[in-house]
Design a protein around this motif. Structure first.
Motif, PDB file in Angstrom:
ATOM      1  N   ASP A  14     -18.433  24.950  27.659  1.00  0.00           N
ATOM      2  CA  ASP A  14     -17.337  24.423  28.443  1.00  0.00           C
ATOM      3  C   ASP A  14     -17.826  23.682  29.680  1.00  0.00           C
ATOM      4  OD1 ASP A  14     -15.522  25.479  26.678  1.00  0.00           O
ATOM      5  OD2 ASP A  14     -15.459  27.400  27.715  1.00  0.00           O
ATOM      6  N   PRO A  78     -16.089  24.213  34.421  1.00  0.00           N
ATOM      7  CA  PRO A  78     -14.732  23.819  34.038  1.00  0.00           C
ATOM      8  C   PRO A  78     -13.796  23.585  35.213  1.00  0.00           C
ATOM      9  CG  PRO A  78     -15.518  25.567  32.601  1.00  0.00           C
ATOM     10  CD  PRO A  78     -16.551  25.389  33.664  1.00  0.00           C
ATOM     11  N   ALA A  82     -12.009  20.053  35.864  1.00  0.00           N
ATOM     12  CA  ALA A  82     -10.552  19.966  35.852  1.00  0.00           C
ATOM     13  C   ALA A  82     -10.037  19.308  37.138  1.00  0.00           C
ATOM     14  CB  ALA A  82      -9.948  21.352  35.686  1.00  0.00           C
ATOM     15  N   GLY A  86      -7.912  16.042  37.208  1.00  0.00           N
ATOM     16  CA  GLY A  86      -6.623  16.090  37.895  1.00  0.00           C
ATOM     17  C   GLY A  86      -6.488  14.968  38.905  1.00  0.00           C
ATOM     18  N   SER A 117     -10.175  16.658  28.521  1.00  0.00           N
ATOM     19  CA  SER A 117     -10.182  18.094  28.796  1.00  0.00           C
ATOM     20  C   SER A 117     -10.095  18.898  27.508  1.00  0.00           C
ATOM     21  CB  SER A 117      -9.014  18.442  29.720  1.00  0.00           C
ATOM     22  OG  SER A 117      -8.909  19.837  29.886  1.00  0.00           O
ATOM     23  N   LEU A 121     -13.044  21.341  27.778  1.00  0.00           N
ATOM     24  CA  LEU A 121     -12.733  22.420  28.709  1.00  0.00           C
ATOM     25  C   LEU A 121     -11.932  23.516  28.028  1.00  0.00           C
ATOM     26  CD1 LEU A 121     -11.773  20.381  31.908  1.00  0.00           C
ATOM     27  CD2 LEU A 121     -14.021  21.204  31.201  1.00  0.00           C
ATOM     28  N   MET A 125      -7.406  25.313  31.141  1.00  0.00           N
ATOM     29  CA  MET A 125      -7.620  24.133  31.976  1.00  0.00           C
ATOM     30  C   MET A 125      -6.864  22.942  31.405  1.00  0.00           C
ATOM     31  SD  MET A 125      -9.598  25.031  34.500  1.00  0.00           S
ATOM     32  CE  MET A 125     -10.776  26.302  34.963  1.00  0.00           C
ATOM     33  N   THR A 126      -6.934  22.783  30.098  1.00  0.00           N
ATOM     34  CA  THR A 126      -6.224  21.680  29.452  1.00  0.00           C
ATOM     35  C   THR A 126      -4.718  21.827  29.622  1.00  0.00           C
ATOM     36  OG1 THR A 126      -8.002  21.494  27.821  1.00  0.00           O
ATOM     37  CG2 THR A 126      -5.899  20.482  27.258  1.00  0.00           C
ATOM     38  N   LEU A 129      -3.792  20.766  33.154  1.00  0.00           N
ATOM     39  CA  LEU A 129      -3.815  19.312  33.308  1.00  0.00           C
ATOM     40  C   LEU A 129      -2.635  18.666  32.578  1.00  0.00           C
ATOM     41  CD1 LEU A 129      -7.636  18.612  32.910  1.00  0.00           C
ATOM     42  CD2 LEU A 129      -6.278  18.437  34.993  1.00  0.00           C
TER      43      LEU A 129
END
Length: 432
Positions: A14, A78, A82, A86, A117, A121, A125-126, A129
């Motif tokens: 990741d 990660p 992120a 972002g 992502s 990731l 996290m995805t 986002l």
């Protein structure tokens, strides 16, 4: 026989290379400049350059600071990745606010950071986002400057169109995000499985090379040991026949002779194919495979179909033993009370069938068994069904196919229940 592959410390699956994010942002910056300047100077539409260009310049500044602050090989965790993605979402939302909001066809670029992502990731996290992108898109449906259009004219899209664009962005984020994550996850699992298979094969190769290394070591040590033996013999002749000194020399000579015997045995390891247990008859191989699994409350029986005096024998092969052991272990894991192993042979073919009386293979995955990401592992209690068909089965299948076997999977015909694994080798291949 489970196999686990752990990610390298600090370099897990990741993590993203910072260089990758920087290059992708440079591509986005170039696209934004081309779009803004092209619309303003090429089409003659009034774009608020005094606000758009500083936003694009902010992305350039972030890239320059990252390039100067960190080396090209830097990998970001990660959370930091992120945050950077972002930032890209918020910067894009600000540009869209200045240029028409969701009426702007470039609104679909919200998909890019989320897709990146999803491939690199963790899912949380995805998801974060994705929610950020949806939140920005929702805000842009109500608050935005007019879409750039010909001077003196205003192009106002109906609210139904804007809502349709919002749904398009939402569905795109959901579908492409989940799809990209699933494809990347399967690729990661397959990569792990192949790495684990290579580890098993490397271990097998290492074991097979030990005999040759021992023989080479024996050869290299032979000359200095012969010199020691010669000097000890001369000392024995020259020394007085009584006293501790003479006894020590005789002890030295006896130990030299013992060392020469040991080295002689080591030297023969690489060439003595007929050493005890170098070749394993099929019945002995089956017993060796089944023995470790007889203490789980499951009866394991073996049946042999073929002339006993013509039973095939194979060279001891760590990969084949591992693969067959994993097949038997899975059968024991799923069985209710018994596992049956049937071996048959003739002049051309050697077959081995492992069956159990468990629930059998689930119909929805039987065609995909052998993929590294198929798993049904459950905690096993003695005499209770359980087991798994994931990475270990993938490695076992790979090793057995490497030995020349073909593998067929099936379930027992009703009213019986249970799984059947059938392996078949050409006899010449099996014995080789």
């Amino acid at each position: 026989m489970s196999t686990t592959v752990m990610p390298h410390d600090g370099l897990g699956l990741d993590t993203l290379r910072l260089e990758t994010l920087i290059r992708l942002r440079w591509m986005a910056i170039a696209g934004q400049l081309v779009a803004v300047l092209g619309v303003h100077y090429g089409l003659g539409f009034p774009v608020p350059l005094e606000a758009c260009l500083p936003l694009i310049g902010l992305s350039m500044l972030v890239n320059i600071v990252l390039r100067l602050r960190y080396p090209p090989t830097e990998r970001v965790d990660p959370a930091r990745a992120a945050l950077l993605l972002g930032f890209d979402i918020v910067q894009l939302a600000a540009l869209l606010f200045l240029t028409g909001g969701l009426e702007n066809p470039f609104a679909f670029l919200f998909l890019a950071p989320v897709m990146i992502s999803a491939t690199s990731l963790p899912p949380l996290m995805t998801l974060a986002l994705g929610l950020l992108a949806i939140g920005c898109a929702t805000a842009l449906t109500a608050w935005h400057l007019p879409l750039p259009w010909f001077a003196g004219q205003e192009l106002g899209m109906p609210m139904l169109y804007v809502v349709g664009m919002w749904f398009s962005v939402l569905l795109g984020l959901s579908f492409i995000g989940v799809y990209a994550w699933r494809v990347a996850e399967e690729a990661r699992l397959l990569s792990n499985a192949l790495a684990a298979t290579e580890l098993v094969l490397a271990r097998e190769q290492h074991l097979s090379q030990l005999d040759g290394l021992a023989a080479a070591a024996a050869h290299e040590l032979g000359t200095p040991l012969a010199t020691i033996a010669l000097v000890a013999k001369e000392l024995e002749v020259a020394a007085p026949k009584e006293g501790e000194f003479f006894d020590d020399i005789r002890l030295l000579r006896s130990q030299v002779d013992r060392c020469r015997e040991i080295l002689g045995k080591l030297a023969s390891l690489g060439n003595d194919d007929e050493a005890p247990f170098a070749r394993m008859p099929l019945p002995l191989m089956i017993e060796e495979i089944a023995a470790p699994h007889r203490d789980f409350g499951i009866a394991i029986s073996a049946r042999f179909e073929g002339p006993e005096e013509e039973a095939p024998a194979a060279m001891r092969n760590a990969g084949m033993l591992y693969g067959l052991g994993n097949i038997v272990e899975n059968a024991v894991d799923f069985a209710k009370s018994r596992v049956t192993i049937v071996a048959a042979w003739d002049a051309r073919i050697v077959t081995l069938t492992v069956s159990d009386d468990g629930p059998g293979f689930p119909p929805e995955i039987i065609g995909r068994l052998g993929d590294p990401y198929i798993t049904r592992r459950r905690t096993r209690a003695p005499g209770q069904p359980g087991g798994g068909l994931g990475l270990g089965f993938f490695i076992a299948k790979t090793l057995l196919e490497r030995s020349g076997a073909s593998i067929a999977l099936a379930n027992r015909p009703p009213p019986e229940s249970g799984a059947i694994v059938r392996l078949e080798w050409p006899r010449e291949t099996f014995e080789r």
